[in-house]
Design a protein around this motif. Structure first.
Motif, short mmCIF file in Angstrom:
data_model
loop_
_atom_site.label_atom_id
_atom_site.label_comp_id
_atom_site.label_asym_id
_atom_site.label_seq_id
_atom_site.Cartn_x
_atom_site.Cartn_y
_atom_site.Cartn_z
N GLY A 169 50.10 95.06 12.31
CA GLY A 169 50.53 95.70 13.38
C GLY A 169 49.67 95.81 14.65
O GLY A 169 50.26 96.93 15.73
N TYR A 170 48.46 95.66 14.43
CA TYR A 170 47.47 96.06 15.44
C TYR A 170 47.17 94.77 16.29
O TYR A 170 47.11 93.74 15.81
N ASN A 171 46.72 95.03 17.56
CA ASN A 171 46.08 93.83 18.46
C ASN A 171 44.68 94.09 18.88
O ASN A 171 44.31 95.00 19.08
N GLU A 172 43.92 92.86 19.01
CA GLU A 172 42.65 93.13 19.53
C GLU A 172 42.47 93.64 20.75
O GLU A 172 41.61 94.50 20.95
N ALA A 173 43.15 93.20 21.54
CA ALA A 173 43.05 93.92 23.27
C ALA A 173 42.90 95.29 23.11
O ALA A 173 42.18 95.93 23.77
N ALA A 174 43.98 95.95 22.31
CA ALA A 174 44.08 97.52 22.43
C ALA A 174 42.84 98.18 21.72
O ALA A 174 42.09 98.98 21.78
N LEU A 175 42.35 97.48 20.38
CA LEU A 175 40.93 97.93 19.61
C LEU A 175 39.86 97.73 20.60
O LEU A 175 38.86 98.50 20.68
N THR A 176 39.53 96.48 21.08
CA THR A 176 38.38 96.25 22.27
C THR A 176 38.34 97.22 23.14
O THR A 176 37.17 97.79 23.46
N TYR A 177 39.38 97.68 23.79
CA TYR A 177 39.40 98.72 24.66
C TYR A 177 38.93 100.16 24.37
O TYR A 177 37.99 100.81 24.84
N ALA A 178 39.47 100.31 23.08
CA ALA A 178 38.92 101.69 22.59
C ALA A 178 37.44 101.82 22.16
O ALA A 178 36.92 102.69 22.80
N PHE A 179 37.05 100.80 21.58
CA PHE A 179 35.55 100.66 21.31
C PHE A 179 34.87 100.62 22.78
O PHE A 179 33.49 101.40 22.84
N GLY A 183 41.33 97.24 32.76
CA GLY A 183 41.68 98.54 32.39
C GLY A 183 42.58 98.55 31.05
O GLY A 183 42.61 97.48 30.37
N GLN A 184 43.03 99.50 30.87
CA GLN A 184 43.72 99.54 29.39
C GLN A 184 45.02 98.52 29.26
O GLN A 184 44.80 98.18 28.17
N PHE A 185 45.72 98.26 30.08
CA PHE A 185 46.71 97.44 30.03
C PHE A 185 46.69 96.15 30.91
O PHE A 185 47.47 95.22 30.64
N SER A 186 45.67 95.89 31.32
CA SER A 186 45.53 94.80 32.28
C SER A 186 44.20 93.78 31.91
O SER A 186 43.39 94.10 30.84
N ALA A 187 44.27 92.55 32.45
CA ALA A 187 43.34 91.83 31.96
C ALA A 187 42.13 91.93 33.40
O ALA A 187 42.53 92.80 34.05
N HIS A 226 35.32 106.28 12.52
CA HIS A 226 34.54 105.07 12.55
C HIS A 226 34.17 104.37 13.90
O HIS A 226 33.33 103.81 14.15
N GLN A 227 35.27 104.28 14.71
CA GLN A 227 35.25 103.79 16.19
C GLN A 227 34.16 104.59 16.87
O GLN A 227 33.13 103.73 17.54
N ASN A 228 33.98 105.73 16.61
CA ASN A 228 33.10 106.45 17.60
C ASN A 228 31.90 106.33 17.02
O ASN A 228 30.70 106.27 17.79
N ASN A 229 31.62 106.18 15.60
CA ASN A 229 30.19 106.20 15.19
C ASN A 229 29.75 104.73 15.30
O ASN A 229 28.45 104.59 15.69
N VAL A 230 30.54 103.66 15.23
CA VAL A 230 30.11 102.20 15.71
C VAL A 230 29.87 102.24 16.94
O VAL A 230 28.80 101.57 17.54
N SER A 231 30.60 102.80 17.94
CA SER A 231 30.43 102.57 19.45
C SER A 231 29.25 103.41 19.81
O SER A 231 28.23 102.84 20.40
N ARG A 232 28.80 104.34 18.99
CA ARG A 232 27.56 105.15 19.28
C ARG A 232 26.44 104.17 18.79
O ARG A 232 25.27 104.32 19.54
N SER A 233 26.55 103.48 17.91
CA SER A 233 25.34 102.60 17.48
C SER A 233 25.15 101.45 18.28
O SER A 233 24.17 100.97 18.59
#
Length: 571
Positions: free
Chosen positions: A403-413, A433-437, A552-559
């Motif tokens: 139920g998740y898609n890559e575009a939303a997760l890459t934007y969060a990271f 941006g969040q919803f755009s290419a 986990h997103q925050n910790n990986v992004s910090r790394s």
């Protein structure tokens, strides 16, 4: 004989008429809808197109009533004083009146992940995008095993085999007025501000507001309202009665408010896209979980929690139910004594004063944990510029799973990595941006070129593209790529890949699939050292559970940010 033939022909015509009338019954009756707006700005600019870069046609006075013709993103097309043009919805108060007269409509819900929605009723037609499992749409037409639907993002055709139908009938007359233009008064100690109207794991916390602050409501979505919480930043907060009060008049008499918007209402800042209303908004994070679900662990090495922005409460126990003992502000840091990890959030115990211990949430973007002593940590090379590229976006959702898609997760990271890099002193640009290419074109090559062009136009020092992998359900792990040929800086790209991979791969905690070479377009065509990260497999349950978790997103992004910093320290 002739008479018999005439009778048979008449019967044939009658049957044909009945069959046709059956198949050509309308699928649903649309509810008649009238949408009007009232201008809330002192003077609102009417423009030639849906952008601040287009020509100004005239100014519309405050309180003028306008009728919507159409919309595009966060812009509304209206007619005023004989002129038809576009206005920003940020400065409009919406009042909608719906009149339903025994309206019957058909909806569908997708029952598989990554369902193609196409421009026509056949697999030979172009795919407009992919729908996640559970996506809902209104039925517009049906044809040869296909159904035309309208979702919040697409209008197109999907196979009937992969959707569930539902019919609804109503005969109500309703009138509803939004709270846009009213005021929201905060009644709890600290309320998170989010990038969109949701507290899901993929929605970044971008700030916080305190008790007693009051804001004008810019937009509304379900139980969420958009506010301008600093002079330059907007975000979404929960408007539930447990967190604040909405009133038509200002609740406070204060003349100075550190978080109050300080903008000219006639500014031409293009507002952010209006997100869809969440079906089941969850409480503000950190979510309190029963204490028997908590796991306490002590770090094997000395670790530090650093407050990089805003402030966080220090509590008597690892829960928002704990008493507030003190406050940790931006710039403060503490040695981690132990972790309290719940299924959905994490807390850190610290010694905040001599002989005094307390707990700080490690579930927001206001803080990060590091192995480096903040007192001796080498400073960032602050004159360096970085371009972060969130993979996919717009009509291209990328890979999907659960139920998740890559575009939303890459934007969060990307947002979280940007925040960590900026706290180190770097200048960071993003490609979309969040919803755009990056580009308005649906041609992938044009869009990819747009991304590397950002690095060139900004005179960036490096380019980092963030992606999620997808394969069989058993495949998992982390990969980092660079181009050994094509890119003008293959050696520096390899050094960057090694530095970043060695920093974030252990934090991700999945299989180490190593640093590899590939001729990905953004690596090959970039004019600066360039790498592409495959953080984990969205198609794998274990990896995906980490990719969607906010902590986990925050910790990986910090790394990732720390790996970039390590690279610059060696150059």
């Amino acid at each position: 004989m002739k008479t018999k033939l005439v009778k048979m022909f008449s019967i044939f015509l009658l049957c044909t008429t009945l069959i046709c009338s059956y198949f050509y019954q309308p699928i649903h009756t649309e509810a008649s809808s009238s949408i009007s707006y009232k201008v809330t700005a002192s003077q609102l600019t009417l423009r030639e197109g849906p952008s601040t870069s287009t020509k100004k046609l005239t100014l519309i006075p405050k309180s003028t009533k306008l009728t919507k013709i159409s919309s595009k993103g966060s812009w509304i097309k209206v007619k005023y004083s004989g002129k038809t043009g576009w206005v920003s919805s940020q400065y409009l108060s919406k009042v909608t009146t719906n009149v339903n007269t025994a309206a019957t409509s058909k909806t569908v819900t997708t029952n598989v992940s990554n369902l193609n929605i196409r421009s026509g009723a056949a697999t030979s037609y172009k795919s407009l995008g992919k729908l996640a499992k559970g996506t809902k749409g209104t039925v517009l037409d049906e044809k040869s095993g296909w159904v035309k639907i309208k979702t919040s993002k697409y209008t197109g055709w999907v196979s009937k085999n992969y959707v569930t139908f539902k019919s609804t009938t109503s005969s109500n007359t309703t009138t509803s007025a939004s709270n846009v233009g009213k005021y929201y008064y905060i009644t709890i100690a600290n309320l998170n501000v989010r990038e969109k109207a949701s507290s899901s794991a993929t929605t970044a916390i971008i700030g916080s507001v305190r008790k007693g602050n009051e804001f004008k409501i810019l937009k509304e979505s379900g139980t969420w309202v958009q506010i301008q919480y600093t002079t330059t930043k907007k975000g979404w907060v929960s408007s539930k009665s447990a967190y604040g009060k909405i009133s038509s008049k200002k609740h406070t008499s204060q003349t100075s408010n550190p978080n109050k918007p300080d903008v000219d209402e006639d500014t031409d800042v293009e507002p952010t896209p209006d997100p869809s209303e969440p079906e089941n908004p969850t409480p503000e994070e950190p979510t309190d979980t029963p204490e028997d679900n908590v796991v306490y662990t002590k770090p094997s090495k000395t670790e530090y929690i650093v407050i990089q922005s805003g402030y966080l409460n220090i509590r008597s126990k690892p829960s928002t139910k704990g008493d507030i003992l003190s406050e940790a502000s931006a710039g403060d840091y503490y040695t981690v004594l132990q972790y309290a990890t719940y299924p959905s959030n994490e807390w850190v115990e610290v010694m905040y004063a001599t002989g005094k211990k307390g707990w700080i949430s490690n579930n927001t973007s206001n803080s990060y944990v590091t192995l480096s002593n903040p007192a001796t940590n080498p400073p960032a090379v602050s004159n360096k510029k970085i371009v972060l590229d969130a993979g996919h976006g717009g009509s291209d959702p990328g890979s999907g799973g659960g139920g998740y898609n890559e575009a939303a997760l890459t934007y969060a990271f990307t947002l979280k990595t940007k925040s960590h890099l900026e706290s180190m002193g770097y200048t960071v640009y993003t490609t979309r941006g969040q919803f755009s290419a990056c580009s308005s074109s649906t041609n992938k090559t044009i869009d990819l070129q747009c991304r590397v062009d950002v690095a060139k136009s900004k005179k960036a020092d490096i380019f980092v593209s963030i992606h999620m992998n997808s394969a069989s359900a058993t495949a998992k792990g982390t990969e980092t790529y660079y181009a050994a040929s094509g890119n003008p800086y293959p050696t520096r790209s390899r050094q960057l890949a090694n530095a970043v991979h060695s920093a974030y791969q252990p934090t991700m905690g999945s299989t180490n699939r190593g640093v590899k070479t590939n001729v990905f377009y953004v690596n090959r065509m970039a004019s600066v050292p360039s790498i592409l990260l495959e953080v984990g497999f969205i198609s794998n349950v274990e990896d995906r559970s980490k990719l969607i978790n906010a902590t986990h997103q925050n910790n990986v992004s910090r790394s990732i940010a720390q790996g970039i910093n390590n690279y610059f320290q060696t150059q």
